[in-house]
Scaffold this motif. Structure first.
Motif, PDB file in Angstrom:
ATOM      1  N   LEU A 139      36.739  67.843  10.747  1.00  0.00           N
ATOM      2  CA  LEU A 139      35.975  66.598  10.810  1.00  0.00           C
ATOM      3  C   LEU A 139      34.498  66.970  10.882  1.00  0.00           C
ATOM      4  O   LEU A 139      34.128  67.868  11.637  1.00  0.00           O
ATOM      5  CB  LEU A 139      36.376  65.794  12.044  1.00  0.00           C
ATOM      6  CG  LEU A 139      37.881  65.547  12.240  1.00  0.00           C
ATOM      7  CD1 LEU A 139      38.136  64.810  13.550  1.00  0.00           C
ATOM      8  CD2 LEU A 139      38.451  64.789  11.078  1.00  0.00           C
ATOM      9  N   PRO A 140      33.638  66.299  10.109  1.00  0.00           N
ATOM     10  CA  PRO A 140      32.219  66.677  10.069  1.00  0.00           C
ATOM     11  C   PRO A 140      31.410  66.272  11.294  1.00  0.00           C
ATOM     12  O   PRO A 140      30.262  66.660  11.433  1.00  0.00           O
ATOM     13  CB  PRO A 140      31.704  65.965   8.827  1.00  0.00           C
ATOM     14  CG  PRO A 140      32.611  64.796   8.665  1.00  0.00           C
ATOM     15  CD  PRO A 140      33.950  65.234   9.167  1.00  0.00           C
ATOM     16  N   SER A 141      32.020  65.481  12.195  1.00  0.00           N
ATOM     17  CA  SER A 141      31.333  65.074  13.421  1.00  0.00           C
ATOM     18  C   SER A 141      32.375  64.625  14.435  1.00  0.00           C
ATOM     19  O   SER A 141      33.562  64.557  14.125  1.00  0.00           O
ATOM     20  CB  SER A 141      30.343  63.934  13.141  1.00  0.00           C
ATOM     21  OG  SER A 141      31.039  62.732  12.884  1.00  0.00           O
ATOM     22  N   THR A 142      31.908  64.273  15.615  1.00  0.00           N
ATOM     23  CA  THR A 142      32.830  63.805  16.645  1.00  0.00           C
ATOM     24  C   THR A 142      33.332  62.389  16.370  1.00  0.00           C
ATOM     25  O   THR A 142      34.330  61.977  16.953  1.00  0.00           O
ATOM     26  CB  THR A 142      32.164  63.862  18.032  1.00  0.00           C
ATOM     27  OG1 THR A 142      30.956  63.098  17.996  1.00  0.00           O
ATOM     28  CG2 THR A 142      31.872  65.297  18.446  1.00  0.00           C
ATOM     29  N   ALA A 143      32.657  61.654  15.499  1.00  0.00           N
ATOM     30  CA  ALA A 143      33.078  60.298  15.106  1.00  0.00           C
ATOM     31  C   ALA A 143      32.774  60.115  13.614  1.00  0.00           C
ATOM     32  O   ALA A 143      31.778  59.496  13.245  1.00  0.00           O
ATOM     33  CB  ALA A 143      32.364  59.256  15.945  1.00  0.00           C
ATOM     34  N   PRO A 144      33.635  60.655  12.746  1.00  0.00           N
ATOM     35  CA  PRO A 144      33.341  60.658  11.304  1.00  0.00           C
ATOM     36  C   PRO A 144      33.805  59.401  10.559  1.00  0.00           C
ATOM     37  O   PRO A 144      34.322  59.470   9.462  1.00  0.00           O
ATOM     38  CB  PRO A 144      34.128  61.875  10.824  1.00  0.00           C
ATOM     39  CG  PRO A 144      35.333  61.888  11.703  1.00  0.00           C
ATOM     40  CD  PRO A 144      34.829  61.428  13.047  1.00  0.00           C
ATOM     41  N   TYR A 145      33.608  58.248  11.178  1.00  0.00           N
ATOM     42  CA  TYR A 145      34.072  57.012  10.547  1.00  0.00           C
ATOM     43  C   TYR A 145      32.921  56.033  10.327  1.00  0.00           C
ATOM     44  O   TYR A 145      31.850  56.165  10.913  1.00  0.00           O
ATOM     45  CB  TYR A 145      35.175  56.347  11.385  1.00  0.00           C
ATOM     46  CG  TYR A 145      34.702  55.782  12.707  1.00  0.00           C
ATOM     47  CD1 TYR A 145      34.245  54.474  12.805  1.00  0.00           C
ATOM     48  CD2 TYR A 145      34.707  56.555  13.865  1.00  0.00           C
ATOM     49  CE1 TYR A 145      33.808  53.957  14.012  1.00  0.00           C
ATOM     50  CE2 TYR A 145      34.276  56.047  15.074  1.00  0.00           C
ATOM     51  CZ  TYR A 145      33.833  54.732  15.143  1.00  0.00           C
ATOM     52  OH  TYR A 145      33.396  54.232  16.344  1.00  0.00           O
ATOM     53  N   ALA A 146      33.199  55.043   9.492  1.00  0.00           N
ATOM     54  CA  ALA A 146      32.257  53.957   9.244  1.00  0.00           C
ATOM     55  C   ALA A 146      33.065  52.692   9.009  1.00  0.00           C
ATOM     56  O   ALA A 146      34.195  52.742   8.529  1.00  0.00           O
ATOM     57  CB  ALA A 146      31.371  54.254   8.035  1.00  0.00           C
ATOM     58  N   ILE A 147      32.469  51.551   9.342  1.00  0.00           N
ATOM     59  CA  ILE A 147      33.113  50.247   9.177  1.00  0.00           C
ATOM     60  C   ILE A 147      32.409  49.495   8.049  1.00  0.00           C
ATOM     61  O   ILE A 147      31.180  49.479   7.980  1.00  0.00           O
ATOM     62  CB  ILE A 147      33.031  49.408  10.478  1.00  0.00           C
ATOM     63  CG1 ILE A 147      33.522  50.200  11.691  1.00  0.00           C
ATOM     64  CG2 ILE A 147      33.752  48.080  10.318  1.00  0.00           C
ATOM     65  CD1 ILE A 147      34.990  50.503  11.733  1.00  0.00           C
ATOM     66  N   PHE A 148      33.202  48.868   7.179  1.00  0.00           N
ATOM     67  CA  PHE A 148      32.689  48.127   6.031  1.00  0.00           C
ATOM     68  C   PHE A 148      33.334  46.746   5.977  1.00  0.00           C
ATOM     69  O   PHE A 148      34.492  46.589   6.382  1.00  0.00           O
ATOM     70  CB  PHE A 148      33.044  48.841   4.717  1.00  0.00           C
ATOM     71  CG  PHE A 148      32.510  50.236   4.617  1.00  0.00           C
ATOM     72  CD1 PHE A 148      31.327  50.497   3.948  1.00  0.00           C
ATOM     73  CD2 PHE A 148      33.208  51.294   5.176  1.00  0.00           C
ATOM     74  CE1 PHE A 148      30.841  51.797   3.852  1.00  0.00           C
ATOM     75  CE2 PHE A 148      32.735  52.593   5.083  1.00  0.00           C
ATOM     76  CZ  PHE A 148      31.541  52.837   4.423  1.00  0.00           C
ATOM     77  N   GLU A 149      32.593  45.764   5.468  1.00  0.00           N
ATOM     78  CA  GLU A 149      33.221  44.485   5.142  1.00  0.00           C
ATOM     79  C   GLU A 149      34.023  44.706   3.870  1.00  0.00           C
ATOM     80  O   GLU A 149      33.551  45.355   2.943  1.00  0.00           O
ATOM     81  CB  GLU A 149      32.168  43.408   4.897  1.00  0.00           C
ATOM     82  CG  GLU A 149      31.480  42.937   6.152  1.00  0.00           C
ATOM     83  CD  GLU A 149      30.489  41.840   5.869  1.00  0.00           C
ATOM     84  OE1 GLU A 149      30.894  40.664   5.872  1.00  0.00           O
ATOM     85  OE2 GLU A 149      29.313  42.171   5.631  1.00  0.00           O
ATOM     86  N   LYS A 150      35.226  44.167   3.817  1.00  0.00           N
ATOM     87  CA  LYS A 150      36.084  44.387   2.653  1.00  0.00           C
ATOM     88  C   LYS A 150      35.443  43.837   1.380  1.00  0.00           C
ATOM     89  O   LYS A 150      35.549  44.436   0.317  1.00  0.00           O
ATOM     90  CB  LYS A 150      37.463  43.742   2.874  1.00  0.00           C
ATOM     91  CG  LYS A 150      38.449  44.096   1.790  1.00  0.00           C
ATOM     92  CD  LYS A 150      39.827  43.569   2.086  1.00  0.00           C
ATOM     93  CE  LYS A 150      40.761  43.925   0.949  1.00  0.00           C
ATOM     94  NZ  LYS A 150      42.084  43.354   1.138  1.00  0.00           N
ATOM     95  N   GLU A 151      34.753  42.707   1.487  1.00  0.00           N
ATOM     96  CA  GLU A 151      34.128  42.082   0.315  1.00  0.00           C
ATOM     97  C   GLU A 151      32.858  42.814  -0.133  1.00  0.00           C
ATOM     98  O   GLU A 151      32.397  42.631  -1.246  1.00  0.00           O
ATOM     99  CB  GLU A 151      33.796  40.609   0.592  1.00  0.00           C
ATOM    100  CG  GLU A 151      35.018  39.719   0.723  1.00  0.00           C
ATOM    101  CD  GLU A 151      35.742  39.866   2.074  1.00  0.00           C
ATOM    102  OE1 GLU A 151      35.080  40.175   3.098  1.00  0.00           O
ATOM    103  OE2 GLU A 151      36.968  39.695   2.110  1.00  0.00           O
TER     104      GLU A 151
END
Length: 153
Positions: free
Chosen positions: A74-86
Motif C-alpha cells: 500500500l502506498p500510504s497508511t490510508a490509500p483510498y479516496a471517495i468519489f461521487e458515482k455520478e
C-alpha cells in the motif's frame, strides 16, 4: 521635394506592409484520448464496504482482504479516496496519511472508516458513492480496486 515625399511615403508604406505580414504557420494540436483508469482484478484479493447502504452520519467502513499467498503493498497508511458515482473524475475526499509503504501480508486484512465528510469537513449529501483504493503487487504493478455504496437519510 515632391519626389522626396513620394519616396518617403513609399518606404513608410512598404515598411508598414511588411510589419503587418504575419507568419501563417499552422500548428495542429492533436488531443490525446483520456486514459481511463480501469479496475483490474488481482487474484484472491477482495476490497468491499461492510454494507451497501449507510445512514447519514454513520461511519462508512471498508475492508481490504489479502487471501493470496503474496504480499500486497500500500502506498500510504490510508490509500483510498471517495468519489461521487455520478462524477468519478474528482475525489470528494482523500485522507491525509503518512506516505510510507505498508505491507499487507498473505491472509491479512485491513479496515478503514470514513465519516461522510468531504475534503472541507462538510457532511456529504445522500447519494451513491465509490471508494477506491490503490495497491501494488511485489513486481510494482498498480491496481485500483473499488466498491460502491449509498448514503440514505
Amino acid at each position: 521635394m515632391r519626389l522626396l515625399i513620394i519616396l518617403a511615403l513609399t518606404i513608410l508604406n512598404l515598411s508598414f506592409a511588411m510589419s503587418e505580414k504575419q507568419d501563417k504557420t499552422v500548428i495542429k494540436v492533436e488531443s490525446k484520448p483520456q486514459i481511463k483508469e480501469e479496475e483490474e482484478k488481482i487474484e484472491n484479493v477482495k476490497f468491499y464496504t461492510e454494507r451497501s447502504t449507510y445512514k447519514k452520519g454513520e461511519n462508512v467502513c471498508f475492508v481490504l482482504e489479502n487471501n493470496s499467498n503474496n504480499e500486497i503493498l500500500l502506498p500510504s497508511t490510508a490509500p483510498y479516496a471517495i468519489f461521487e458515482k455520478e462524477k468519478p473524475e474528482v475525489a470528494i475526499f482523500s485522507p491525509v496519511a503518512a506516505q510510507i509503504i505498508v505491507v499487507l501480508k498473505p491472509k491479512e486484512k485491513k479496515q478503514w472508516c470514513w465519516n461522510q465528510k468531504d475534503i472541507e469537513g462538510k457532511e456529504v449529501s445522500s447519494g451513491n458513492y465509490i471508494v477506491r483504493i490503490t495497491i501494488f503487487d511485489k513486481s510494482g504493478k498498480k491496481y485500483f480496486l473499488k466498491s460502491e455504496f449509498s448514503i440514505k437519510l
